[in-house]
Design a protein around this motif. Sequence first.
Motif, PDB file in Angstrom:
ATOM      1  N   THR A  81       0.824  -1.201   0.000  1.00 11.89           N
ATOM      2  CA  THR A  81       0.000   0.000   0.000  1.00 11.89           C
ATOM      3  C   THR A  81       0.860   1.253   0.000  1.00 11.89           C
ATOM      4  O   THR A  81       0.377   2.336   0.250  1.00 11.89           O
ATOM      5  N   LEU A  82       2.148   1.090  -0.271  1.00 14.53           N
ATOM      6  CA  LEU A  82       3.029   2.249  -0.326  1.00 14.53           C
ATOM      7  C   LEU A  82       2.809   2.991  -1.646  1.00 14.53           C
ATOM      8  O   LEU A  82       2.352   2.414  -2.615  1.00 14.53           O
ATOM      9  N   VAL A  83       3.147   4.287  -1.637  1.00 12.75           N
ATOM     10  CA  VAL A  83       3.045   5.070  -2.864  1.00 12.75           C
ATOM     11  C   VAL A  83       4.390   4.991  -3.575  1.00 12.75           C
ATOM     12  O   VAL A  83       5.389   5.483  -3.061  1.00 12.75           O
ATOM     13  N   PRO A  84       4.439   4.348  -4.762  1.00 10.63           N
ATOM     14  CA  PRO A  84       5.722   4.008  -5.376  1.00 10.63           C
ATOM     15  C   PRO A  84       6.598   5.208  -5.729  1.00 10.63           C
ATOM     16  O   PRO A  84       7.812   5.100  -5.653  1.00 10.63           O
ATOM     17  N   CYS A  85       6.026   6.351  -6.118  1.00  3.88           N
ATOM     18  CA  CYS A  85       6.889   7.442  -6.591  1.00  3.88           C
ATOM     19  C   CYS A  85       7.416   8.292  -5.445  1.00  3.88           C
ATOM     20  O   CYS A  85       8.269   9.132  -5.647  1.00  3.88           O
ATOM     21  N   LEU A  86       6.921   8.097  -4.236  1.00  2.00           N
ATOM     22  CA  LEU A  86       7.444   8.845  -3.098  1.00  2.00           C
ATOM     23  C   LEU A  86       8.617   8.086  -2.492  1.00  2.00           C
ATOM     24  O   LEU A  86       8.737   6.874  -2.649  1.00  2.00           O
ATOM     25  N   THR A  87       9.464   8.808  -1.764  1.00  6.54           N
ATOM     26  CA  THR A  87      10.562   8.132  -1.080  1.00  6.54           C
ATOM     27  C   THR A  87      10.027   7.462   0.177  1.00  6.54           C
ATOM     28  O   THR A  87       8.888   7.684   0.586  1.00  6.54           O
ATOM     29  N   ALA A  88      10.860   6.623   0.781  1.00  7.87           N
ATOM     30  CA  ALA A  88      10.451   5.930   2.003  1.00  7.87           C
ATOM     31  C   ALA A  88      10.080   6.939   3.077  1.00  7.87           C
ATOM     32  O   ALA A  88       9.056   6.809   3.756  1.00  7.87           O
ATOM     33  N   ALA A  89      10.906   7.994   3.223  1.00  9.67           N
ATOM     34  CA  ALA A  89      10.626   9.010   4.239  1.00  9.67           C
ATOM     35  C   ALA A  89       9.286   9.692   3.965  1.00  9.67           C
ATOM     36  O   ALA A  89       8.478   9.886   4.874  1.00  9.67           O
ATOM     37  N   GLU A  90       9.053  10.021   2.704  1.00  4.71           N
ATOM     38  CA  GLU A  90       7.792  10.694   2.364  1.00  4.71           C
ATOM     39  C   GLU A  90       6.598   9.792   2.637  1.00  4.71           C
ATOM     40  O   GLU A  90       5.552  10.238   3.104  1.00  4.71           O
ATOM     41  N   ASN A  91       6.769   8.503   2.359  1.00  5.00           N
ATOM     42  CA  ASN A  91       5.681   7.573   2.633  1.00  5.00           C
ATOM     43  C   ASN A  91       5.349   7.517   4.115  1.00  5.00           C
ATOM     44  O   ASN A  91       4.189   7.416   4.493  1.00  5.00           O
ATOM     45  N   LEU A  92       6.371   7.580   4.946  1.00  6.85           N
ATOM     46  CA  LEU A  92       6.122   7.542   6.386  1.00  6.85           C
ATOM     47  C   LEU A  92       5.396   8.814   6.823  1.00  6.85           C
ATOM     48  O   LEU A  92       4.393   8.756   7.530  1.00  6.85           O
ATOM     49  N   VAL A  93       5.908   9.967   6.377  1.00  5.60           N
ATOM     50  CA  VAL A  93       5.317  11.226   6.832  1.00  5.60           C
ATOM     51  C   VAL A  93       3.872  11.358   6.370  1.00  5.60           C
ATOM     52  O   VAL A  93       2.997  11.772   7.127  1.00  5.60           O
ATOM     53  N   ILE A  94       3.613  10.942   5.120  1.00  2.98           N
ATOM     54  CA  ILE A  94       2.261  11.152   4.610  1.00  2.98           C
ATOM     55  C   ILE A  94       1.254  10.199   5.253  1.00  2.98           C
ATOM     56  O   ILE A  94       0.060  10.441   5.232  1.00  2.98           O
ATOM     57  N   SER A  95       1.752   9.123   5.854  1.00  5.52           N
ATOM     58  CA  SER A  95       0.819   8.196   6.483  1.00  5.52           C
ATOM     59  C   SER A  95       0.264   8.771   7.779  1.00  5.52           C
ATOM     60  O   SER A  95      -0.709   8.286   8.333  1.00  5.52           O
ATOM     61  N   ARG A  96       0.915   9.844   8.281  1.00  3.45           N
ATOM     62  CA  ARG A  96       0.486  10.433   9.539  1.00  3.45           C
ATOM     63  C   ARG A  96      -0.780  11.255   9.352  1.00  3.45           C
ATOM     64  O   ARG A  96      -1.057  11.755   8.276  1.00  3.45           O
ATOM     65  N   ARG A  97      -1.531  11.402  10.432  1.00  6.46           N
ATOM     66  CA  ARG A  97      -2.756  12.190  10.333  1.00  6.46           C
ATOM     67  C   ARG A  97      -2.456  13.688  10.311  1.00  6.46           C
ATOM     68  O   ARG A  97      -3.100  14.478   9.644  1.00  6.46           O
ATOM     69  N   ASP A  98      -1.443  14.105  11.080  1.00  7.70           N
ATOM     70  CA  ASP A  98      -1.199  15.540  11.282  1.00  7.70           C
ATOM     71  C   ASP A  98      -0.023  16.026  10.449  1.00  7.70           C
ATOM     72  O   ASP A  98       0.993  16.428  10.982  1.00  7.70           O
ATOM     73  N   ILE A  99      -0.188  16.009   9.109  1.00  9.84           N
ATOM     74  CA  ILE A  99       0.922  16.489   8.286  1.00  9.84           C
ATOM     75  C   ILE A  99       0.910  18.013   8.333  1.00  9.84           C
ATOM     76  O   ILE A  99      -0.127  18.624   8.092  1.00  9.84           O
ATOM     77  N   PRO A 100       2.046  18.653   8.648  1.00  7.43           N
ATOM     78  CA  PRO A 100       2.046  20.115   8.657  1.00  7.43           C
ATOM     79  C   PRO A 100       1.920  20.661   7.241  1.00  7.43           C
ATOM     80  O   PRO A 100       2.252  19.976   6.271  1.00  7.43           O
ATOM     81  N   MET A 101       1.441  21.892   7.127  1.00  5.63           N
ATOM     82  CA  MET A 101       1.246  22.511   5.815  1.00  5.63           C
ATOM     83  C   MET A 101       2.570  22.563   5.051  1.00  5.63           C
ATOM     84  O   MET A 101       2.640  22.161   3.905  1.00  5.63           O
ATOM     85  N   VAL A 102       3.589  23.092   5.722  1.00  7.76           N
ATOM     86  CA  VAL A 102       4.919  23.080   5.110  1.00  7.76           C
ATOM     87  C   VAL A 102       5.766  22.117   5.925  1.00  7.76           C
ATOM     88  O   VAL A 102       5.831  22.219   7.150  1.00  7.76           O
ATOM     89  N   ILE A 103       6.358  21.171   5.240  1.00 10.61           N
ATOM     90  CA  ILE A 103       7.120  20.153   5.950  1.00 10.61           C
ATOM     91  C   ILE A 103       8.573  20.601   6.073  1.00 10.61           C
ATOM     92  O   ILE A 103       9.223  20.870   5.061  1.00 10.61           O
ATOM     93  N   ASN A 104       9.037  20.690   7.267  1.00  8.08           N
ATOM     94  CA  ASN A 104      10.435  21.029   7.482  1.00  8.08           C
ATOM     95  C   ASN A 104      11.242  19.730   7.437  1.00  8.08           C
ATOM     96  O   ASN A 104      11.353  19.009   8.422  1.00  8.08           O
ATOM     97  N   TRP A 105      11.795  19.457   6.267  1.00  9.62           N
ATOM     98  CA  TRP A 105      12.409  18.134   6.086  1.00  9.62           C
ATOM     99  C   TRP A 105      13.606  17.916   6.996  1.00  9.62           C
ATOM    100  O   TRP A 105      13.912  16.793   7.359  1.00  9.62           O
ATOM    101  N   LYS A 106      14.268  19.027   7.372  1.00 11.37           N
ATOM    102  CA  LYS A 106      15.456  18.857   8.194  1.00 11.37           C
ATOM    103  C   LYS A 106      15.092  18.277   9.561  1.00 11.37           C
ATOM    104  O   LYS A 106      15.637  17.262   9.994  1.00 11.37           O
TER     105      LYS A 106
END
Lengths: 520, 305
Positions: free
Chosen positions: A97-122
Motif C-alpha cells: 500500500t506504499l506510494v511508489p513514486c514517493l521516497t520511504a521518508a515521504e511515505n512515512l510522513v504522509i501516512s500520519r494524520r497531522d501532516i504540517p502545511m509546510v514540511i520542514n524536512w530537516k
Amino acid sequence: MTKIFKTFRAPSLETLHMSKSFGRNKALDDVSLKVAAGSFHALLGENGAGKSTLVKCMMGFYEADAGQMMIDGQEIRIHSPRDAQALGIGMVYQHFTLVPCLTAAENLVISRRDIPMVINWKSERQRLDAFMETMPFRVRLDAQVSTLSAGEKQKLEIIKLLYLDQRFLILDEPTSVLTPAEADEILGVLGEMALRREVTVLMISHKFREVKAFCDSFTVLRRGRFVGAGDARRVNAAEMSSMMIGDVGMRPPATRLKTIQDGPKLELRGVSTLGDEGRRVVSDLSLKLCSGEILGIAGVSGNGQSALIEVLSGQRPLSGGEIKINGAPFEPTRRNFDRFKVFGLPEEPMRNAVVPRMSVAENIAFRSFDKPPVLKRFGLMSSARMRQRGMELIQQFNIHTSSPDAPIETLSGGNVQRTVLARELSGEVDILIVANPCFGLDFASVADIRGKIMECRNRGAAVLLVSEDLDEIFEMSDKISVMSAGKISDPVSTLATDAMRIGKQIAGQTDEIVAGPQAE
Amino acid sequence: MSDAVFMVMMAMFGGAIRVSTPFLLVALGETLTEKTGRINLGLEGNLVLGAMVAYATSYSTGSPWLGVLAAAGTGTVLSAGHGWICKLPKVNDIAVGIAFMTLGTGLAFFFGKPFIQPTAPRLDAIELGNWSSNPQVQQALKINPLFFVGLALAVVLWWMLKNTRWGLIIRMTGDNAAAARAMGISVDRVRLVATAAGGSLAGIAGAFLSLYYPGSWNESLSSGQGLMAVALVIFARWSPIRCVWAALLFGASGALGPALQSIGISKGYYFFNAAPYILTLIIMVLSARSQKAAHEVPGELSIVK
C-alpha cells in the motif's frame, strides 16, 4: 467508538462468536480467536477458509453480523479501518500500500494524520532518523519506493505501522513475495519484538515451516469455522495440516478407468522463464507426461505455476530449455496447438481464455473459425454455422446462457468454465493443460468439470493439472509433483503418498526439494 | 564570420526566451495536472482562448495586465469544466481534453473575429541590456516579466511538491489513488483544483502570445504549442525544473529559423521553422524508450494504465 486509547505496549485481542455472511454463503460461522499480549499467533486455513474475512472484520473493512471484539479485555467496536488504526491495530496487506513514486521518508510522513502545511524536512528527517535508530530493520529513507526490493518494501510496511504506533500487527501472508532469507529475517525480528512485549502479531500463513519456526500459538479455520487452536511449538506440522485439510474426498470422485500409459507425450527439459520483474520464476524445470495419465502439480500460488502455464500456452517466452511433444520440438503457436492436438483450460478464464464482450458462440469458435465448416470459400466466415455449432455445444455441455449470442461476460463462473471446456474438449485431445479449473466454483460445477477432465484422460489424453487445491490434486491425479520456488519435485504415484506428506512438501519441510534462497 | 555567428547566437538566445515562455507556462500547468494522475489535452484550447480574451480585454480596457488576468480566469474556468466532467463515472480524460481543445479554439475564433484588425496595447518587456552598446545584445535582453514569472513558478512548484502537505497529497493522488482514498483524501477534488490551476497557467501563456510575442491576435497564433507542451512534460519527466530546460530547448529550436533569417540565410526557412515539430517527434521516440521515464511517470495516468 466510545473511547480512544493508545497502547504503547503489546495489547491482547480477542474475537468472540464472530459471524459474517455474504448472501447465502456463510464466510465466518461463530469464530472465536484469542491472541495473548506479546504473542506471535498464526492463523491457518486453506483458501476460502475465512481467514481474510476474519481479519477484515477485525480491521473494520467488513462489519460482522454477530460477535464481539475485545482489546486488553475491554470491548471495542470497529466500524472502519480508521477506528482500527486509532485503537492501534494495523495490517500489512498482501499487496503493498506504499506510494511508489514517493521516497520511504515521504511515505512515512504522509501516512500520519497531522501532516504540517509546510514540511520542514530537516527536523522531520532528524526525528525519522531517531525513530529508525529504535527500529530493528534498516530501510534507505531517501530511496524512491519503486526502487526498493520486495523485502525492503515489506519491512517499510511494518515500520510504517510501528511509526503510527500500531502495536497489534496483522500480517496477511507477509512472506509470499519474499525469498526465504528475507522472510526469516523479518519474522525473526518480529518474533523478538513480541518476546520483549513490544508488539503482538497475528499472521495469516500457509507455510508450516514459518509457523513452526516463529509462532508460539495458532488457530485453525476450515470452511468458516473454528477447528482448533494450540501451542505452535508443541503441535507438529502434520497435526496442523490435518486440522486444515479435514476429511479429504467427501464427494464421490470422478470415475477413473484403466488406461494404457505410454509416452512420454509431453516432455519439458530444463525449462526456465523470467517473471514480469525480470526474476527467474521457473528455473531448470523438467517433467514427463504420458498419455492416459494426469500429472498433478501441487503448490502454493506464486511458486512459478502461472508462469509455467503461460510458457506452455505461448503467453510467456522461454529463457532456457526446450519443450518436446512426441519427441519433436514444440513451439507454442496456434498451428502447433492444432497439429499436436494440445488444448488448455487456463486459470482465470475471463482473463486468459475468453473475450468477455464477445458472444458465447463466438468464444466457442475461437479454435475453429478459420477452418471448415465455419470457413467458407474465399476466406469468408459463416456466422450461421458458427452459431449452429455453438448451439450444439451449449446443449452438449449444459451451458446455461440466455442465447448463443449473449456476451460471455453475462455468464456465471461455472458456465464460463463450461464454455471453455466445450471449446477445448469437443474434439480429439492429445494433451490437455489445466490450471486451477474449479477455483471459485460451486460444488455442482466442480464435480461436472472434474468429470469432464477425467473423461478426457480416460480417452487417452495426457493431462497436466496445476492446482492449489490439494483435494483436487488427490482426486484427479495419477502422479503428483510439488512446485516450490520455481522448481519441481520428482513425481510420486498418488497411491504411494498422502495429503500429509504432500502438504509438508508444499510448506517446504522436506529435503526432497531444494528451495534455498540462492534459487533466485 | 564570427560576427555573424555572434548575431545568430544572440538572436537565438533572445528568441529562445521569447518562444519558450508560453511552452514553459503551459508545461508547468500540465505538470501540475498530470502529477495528480490526470491528463488535460485541452490546454491548447485554453491557450487560444486565453490569447483572444487577453487581447480583447487589453483592447477594451487599455491595460494589458488586466488582459493577462482575464486570460488566467478564462483558463481556470475552462479547465475546471474539464476537471468537473472527468469526475463523472467512466469518463475518459483524454477524450474530454480533445473536446475542450476544440471548444476553446472554437469559442476563441467565434468571439475573436472583431479583434483581428484592431491593435491592442501590448505588454512591456524589461530592458536588461542597456549596459551594452551592442543593439543585438540589447534586443536579446529585452525579456518579458512573464518569463521570470514562469521561472519563479517552476521553482515554487518544485518546492511545493517536495515540501508541503499539498505537494505530497498531489503526488500521492497521482501515483496511488487507492492509497489516497484510504487516507480520506478526495481524489476528485484534488484533481479538479490541480486541473483548474494548470488551466490558468495555460491561459496566461495565451496572453503572452497575443500581447507580447508574436503580439497580435489571429487564428493561427498558437499552431499547436499547447499540444507540444504536453509532449514537453513527458520529456521533462514531470519535473518542473526540467520543464524550464525543456522549454528553452523547444524555444531555441523555434528561434532557429528567424535567427538564421536575420543574417540573411533564408534557404530552408520553412524547414527550420518546422524544427520544433521534428524535435517533438524525436523526443517522443527517445523518451518512450527511457527506463527512467517509466519510473517517474505518475502511476494513475490513464495512458500508463
